[in-house]
Design an enzyme around this catalytic site. Structure first.
Site, PDB file in Angstrom:
ATOM      1  N   ASP A  56      10.678  -1.852  14.868  1.00 61.10           N
ATOM      2  CA  ASP A  56      10.834  -0.556  15.505  1.00 61.10           C
ATOM      3  C   ASP A  56      11.229  -0.800  16.958  1.00 61.10           C
ATOM      4  OD1 ASP A  56      10.488   1.578  13.731  1.00 61.10           O
ATOM      5  OD2 ASP A  56       8.309   1.290  13.684  1.00 61.10           O
TER       6      ASP A  56
ATOM      7  N   ARG B   4      -3.333  10.364   2.688  1.00 62.01           N
ATOM      8  CA  ARG B   4      -4.306  10.871   3.667  1.00 62.01           C
ATOM      9  C   ARG B   4      -5.134  11.961   3.015  1.00 62.01           C
ATOM     10  NH1 ARG B   4      -0.149  11.858   8.542  1.00 62.01           N
ATOM     11  NH2 ARG B   4       0.443   9.676   8.902  1.00 62.01           N
TER      12      ARG B   4
ATOM     13  N   GLU C 278      22.061  10.892   3.700  1.00 58.53           N
ATOM     14  CA  GLU C 278      21.875   9.438   3.785  1.00 58.53           C
ATOM     15  C   GLU C 278      21.815   8.848   2.375  1.00 58.53           C
ATOM     16  OE1 GLU C 278      19.095   8.341   6.986  1.00 58.53           O
ATOM     17  OE2 GLU C 278      18.211   7.000   5.501  1.00 58.53           O
TER      18      GLU C 278
ATOM     19  N   ARG D 195       0.841  -1.182   0.000  1.00 57.21           N
ATOM     20  CA  ARG D 195       0.000   0.000   0.000  1.00 57.21           C
ATOM     21  C   ARG D 195       0.879   1.236   0.000  1.00 57.21           C
ATOM     22  NH1 ARG D 195      -0.098   1.214   5.431  1.00 57.21           N
ATOM     23  NH2 ARG D 195      -1.873   2.593   5.273  1.00 57.21           N
TER      24      ARG D 195
ATOM     25  N   TYR E  16      12.485  -6.354  10.284  1.00 54.45           N
ATOM     26  CA  TYR E  16      12.604  -4.970  10.701  1.00 54.45           C
ATOM     27  C   TYR E  16      11.724  -4.766  11.928  1.00 54.45           C
ATOM     28  CZ  TYR E  16      12.553  -0.054  11.277  1.00 54.45           C
ATOM     29  OH  TYR E  16      12.676   1.176  11.855  1.00 54.45           O
TER      30      TYR E  16
ATOM     31  N   ARG F  42      17.933  11.430   1.698  1.00 54.62           N
ATOM     32  CA  ARG F  42      17.420  12.457   2.605  1.00 54.62           C
ATOM     33  C   ARG F  42      18.552  13.105   3.377  1.00 54.62           C
ATOM     34  NH1 ARG F  42      14.113   8.579   6.925  1.00 54.62           N
ATOM     35  NH2 ARG F  42      15.790   7.076   7.200  1.00 54.62           N
TER      36      ARG F  42
ATOM     37  N   ARG G  52      19.818  -4.417   3.170  1.00 55.40           N
ATOM     38  CA  ARG G  52      20.259  -3.136   2.634  1.00 55.40           C
ATOM     39  C   ARG G  52      20.937  -2.374   3.764  1.00 55.40           C
ATOM     40  NH1 ARG G  52      16.603   0.597   1.145  1.00 55.40           N
ATOM     41  NH2 ARG G  52      14.902  -0.532   2.111  1.00 55.40           N
TER      42      ARG G  52
HETATM   43  P1  FDA Z   1      20.303  -3.910  17.480  1.00 58.07           P
HETATM   44  O1  FDA Z   1      20.853  -4.035  16.115  1.00 58.07           O
HETATM   45  O2  FDA Z   1      20.011  -2.567  17.995  1.00 58.07           O
HETATM   46  O3  FDA Z   1      21.317  -4.597  18.512  1.00 58.07           O
HETATM   47  C1  FDA Z   1      22.010  -5.796  18.233  1.00 58.07           C
HETATM   48  C2  FDA Z   1      23.362  -5.728  18.920  1.00 58.07           C
HETATM   49  O4  FDA Z   1      23.969  -7.013  18.882  1.00 58.07           O
HETATM   50  C3  FDA Z   1      24.320  -4.777  18.233  1.00 58.07           C
HETATM   51  O5  FDA Z   1      24.793  -3.835  19.180  1.00 58.07           O
HETATM   52  C4  FDA Z   1      25.441  -5.681  17.743  1.00 58.07           C
HETATM   53  O6  FDA Z   1      26.712  -5.066  17.798  1.00 58.07           O
HETATM   54  C5  FDA Z   1      25.361  -6.833  18.722  1.00 58.07           C
HETATM   55  N1  FDA Z   1      25.946  -8.086  18.220  1.00 58.07           N
HETATM   56  C6  FDA Z   1      25.655  -8.711  17.042  1.00 58.07           C
HETATM   57  N2  FDA Z   1      26.381  -9.842  16.921  1.00 58.07           N
HETATM   58  C7  FDA Z   1      27.142  -9.941  18.052  1.00 58.07           C
HETATM   59  C8  FDA Z   1      28.100 -10.895  18.513  1.00 58.07           C
HETATM   60  N3  FDA Z   1      28.438 -11.973  17.785  1.00 58.07           N
HETATM   61  N4  FDA Z   1      28.676 -10.688  19.712  1.00 58.07           N
HETATM   62  C9  FDA Z   1      28.367  -9.608  20.464  1.00 58.07           C
HETATM   63  N5  FDA Z   1      27.457  -8.667  20.071  1.00 58.07           N
HETATM   64  C10 FDA Z   1      26.864  -8.834  18.879  1.00 58.07           C
HETATM   65  N6  FDA Z   1      13.024   2.252  15.374  1.00 58.07           N
HETATM   66  C11 FDA Z   1      12.100   3.140  15.827  1.00 58.07           C
HETATM   67  O7  FDA Z   1      11.273   2.787  16.678  1.00 58.07           O
HETATM   68  N7  FDA Z   1      12.088   4.423  15.325  1.00 58.07           N
HETATM   69  C12 FDA Z   1      12.974   4.848  14.396  1.00 58.07           C
HETATM   70  O8  FDA Z   1      12.927   6.007  13.974  1.00 58.07           O
HETATM   71  C13 FDA Z   1      13.951   3.919  13.930  1.00 58.07           C
HETATM   72  N8  FDA Z   1      14.859   4.305  12.995  1.00 58.07           N
HETATM   73  C14 FDA Z   1      15.722   3.377  12.484  1.00 58.07           C
HETATM   74  C15 FDA Z   1      16.604   3.771  11.476  1.00 58.07           C
HETATM   75  C16 FDA Z   1      17.470   2.836  10.932  1.00 58.07           C
HETATM   76  C17 FDA Z   1      18.409   3.254   9.838  1.00 58.07           C
HETATM   77  C18 FDA Z   1      17.447   1.497  11.392  1.00 58.07           C
HETATM   78  C19 FDA Z   1      18.320   0.463  10.772  1.00 58.07           C
HETATM   79  C20 FDA Z   1      16.588   1.128  12.394  1.00 58.07           C
HETATM   80  C21 FDA Z   1      15.721   2.063  12.957  1.00 58.07           C
HETATM   81  N9  FDA Z   1      14.864   1.716  13.991  1.00 58.07           N
HETATM   82  C22 FDA Z   1      13.940   2.622  14.444  1.00 58.07           C
HETATM   83  C23 FDA Z   1      14.868   0.341  14.533  1.00 58.07           C
HETATM   84  C24 FDA Z   1      15.767   0.158  15.769  1.00 58.07           C
HETATM   85  O9  FDA Z   1      17.103   0.409  15.421  1.00 58.07           O
HETATM   86  C25 FDA Z   1      15.564  -1.289  16.242  1.00 58.07           C
HETATM   87  O10 FDA Z   1      14.281  -1.417  16.781  1.00 58.07           O
HETATM   88  C26 FDA Z   1      16.530  -1.723  17.283  1.00 58.07           C
HETATM   89  O11 FDA Z   1      17.840  -1.573  16.800  1.00 58.07           O
HETATM   90  C27 FDA Z   1      16.260  -3.182  17.604  1.00 58.07           C
HETATM   91  O12 FDA Z   1      17.102  -3.586  18.619  1.00 58.07           O
HETATM   92  P2  FDA Z   1      17.821  -4.989  18.591  1.00 58.07           P
HETATM   93  O13 FDA Z   1      18.318  -5.156  19.965  1.00 58.07           O
HETATM   94  O14 FDA Z   1      16.958  -6.034  18.025  1.00 58.07           O
HETATM   95  O15 FDA Z   1      19.029  -4.846  17.530  1.00 58.07           O
END
Ligand code: FDA
Length: 381
Positions: free
Chosen positions: A359, A180, A309, A176, A357, A285, A254
């Protein structure tokens, strides 16, 4: 390694929420291993030293949720400002509010349209293509919003996001395209929204400071796992394909490249996020981070920080940001899930561990579910 009852791999919102719940609720010792030299995962933020402006190192993070339990929980660790996210876009040298709303449509067609006029106009323009017969992204988008709005606001941006002509992208990349038919230009519809008053890192650090939690930074799980007592439960939030040595192949992601610049002007673009819809501008952006905290009197009046970006496909050495999720990815993931189900002591979670993905509020809610449904029965005596 210090004595512990649970190991959490990764200190992002998923890992820290699990660690905090298990330490506070069950009174257990949790060891958090983090390969980066800072905690917080992708929500981490830092102060740009020459201006004092808070920058989100892995892309802008806006907190929003409608989940009461998540909202009560996060408010234990931080207060929130009244920030409301709004986005604008530049298309052919003109500026429009996003997501596409009645103001965007009136401005684009250069006349006053009521909600029903606009609905009727877009319906006629979208009738050019039948959605069920669309066999690429371009045709699907035209079937949803008509060719003029597609060409102004979707084509160039999508091409830059995917580095692919939208006619070469599958139709199911979009299900979608929200339009709005009113003048509401708030980006999120959630009940609660705001930014952490003293920044993301202070919030994440307060979670990690919970008694019972030790965090080891700069420590990759795969370098120390041989030192864990056999049978220790592990919550793993790293990439699922890496856990299994990429035995079933690599999952597609990506990534984004960020180009940061400090400028000698007090205000570069007048708003936190400006999208660039045209394909002849290479970035998607620009973020201007001072505008996320208009309440901070300490920010300088004559300098600002902007971040351009750019989007591209991730290689193994890049930060994985958005799952590509092709048909092939889905079948590779299914094979990793089957392997994961056969690991009795390892719980896969978070965006990298589940290839989804999420949030921030979703990562936190999903961590609650893991604690309640999987860890509590095992860890609680
Ligand atoms: P996250 O990736 O944060 O943490 C995983 C951790 O594990 C990392 O620190 C990594 O280094 C570690 N790790 C991995 N392998 C390992 C290993 N072998 N040993 C030790 N450590 C290891 N959400 C939102 O609500 N509003 C927003 O505006 C945005 N904007 C946004 C922009 C962009 C560009 C992205 C990519 C994402 C967002 N998000 C977001 C999403 C947000 O980043 C996401 O919800 C959290 O990162 C999720 O947290 P996690 O703990 O799952 O992963």
């Amino acid at each position: 390694l210090p004595a512990h009852d649970l190991v959490v791999v990764g200190s992002g919102f998923f890992g820290l929420t699990v660690a905090e719940r298990v330490a506070s609720e069950f009174g257990l010792r949790v060891l958090v291993l983090e390969s980066r030299n800072h905690l917080g995962g992708n929500a981490y933020s830092e102060i740009e030293p020459s201006t004092g402006i808070e920058i989100h190192r892995y892309g802008a993070h806006l907190f929003h949720t409608s989940n009461e339990r998540v909202w009560d929980y996060v408010n234990r660790f931080t207060t929130f400002t009244g920030y409301q996210h709004r986005v604008f876009t530049i298309s052919k040298s003109r500026v429009y509010p996003m997501p596409i709303n009645l103001a965007t449509i009136c401005e684009y067609f250069g006349e006053h349209l009521t909600p029903s006029d606009a609905r009727e106009l877009i319906r006629q323009q979208a009738a050019e293509i039948d959605a069920s017969s669309a066999d690429n992204l371009e045709e699907k988008a035209i079937a949803l919003i008509g060719r003029p709005l597609y060409e102004a606001f979707v084509r160039g941006y999508t091409e830059k996001q995917w580095q692919t002509d939208p006619r070469q992208l599958p139709a199911d990349v979009i299900s979608r395209l929200p339009v709005r038919y009113n003048f509401d230009n708030r980006y999120f519809n959630d009940k609660y929204e705001g930014l952490p008053t003293d920044g993301y890192t202070a919030w994440l650090q307060r979670m990690a400071d919970t008694p019972g939690i030790s965090v080891w930074l700069g420590t990759d799980f795969f370098d120390v796992r041989s030192q864990l007592r056999p049978g220790t439960p592990v919550v793993y939030t790293g990439p699922i394909d890496r856990y299994f040595g990429y035995a079933e192949g690599e999952l597609g992601w990506r990534t984004l490249d960020f180009e940061q610049e400090v400028l000698d002007v007090g205000d570069f673009q007048g708003t936190p996020v400006m999208n660039y819809a045209d394909s002849d501008v290479p970035w998607t952006r620009i973020h201007e981070f001072r505008h996320f905290h208009p309440e901070r009197a300490s920010y300088p009046q004559d300098r600002t920080v902007i971040v351009r970006e750019y989007s591209r496909e991730a290689g193994r050495a890049d930060e994985p940001y958005y799952p590509v999720n092709t048909e092939r990815d889905r079948s590779v993931l299914a094979r990793y899930r089957a392997r994961a189900a056969a690991e009795p002591d390892v719980y896969f979670g978070g965006r990298l561990g589940t290839y989804k993905y999420l949030d921030m509020h979703m990562a936190i809610a999903s961590a609650f579910s893991m604690v309640d449904n999987e860890l509590a029965p095992r860890l609680r005596n």
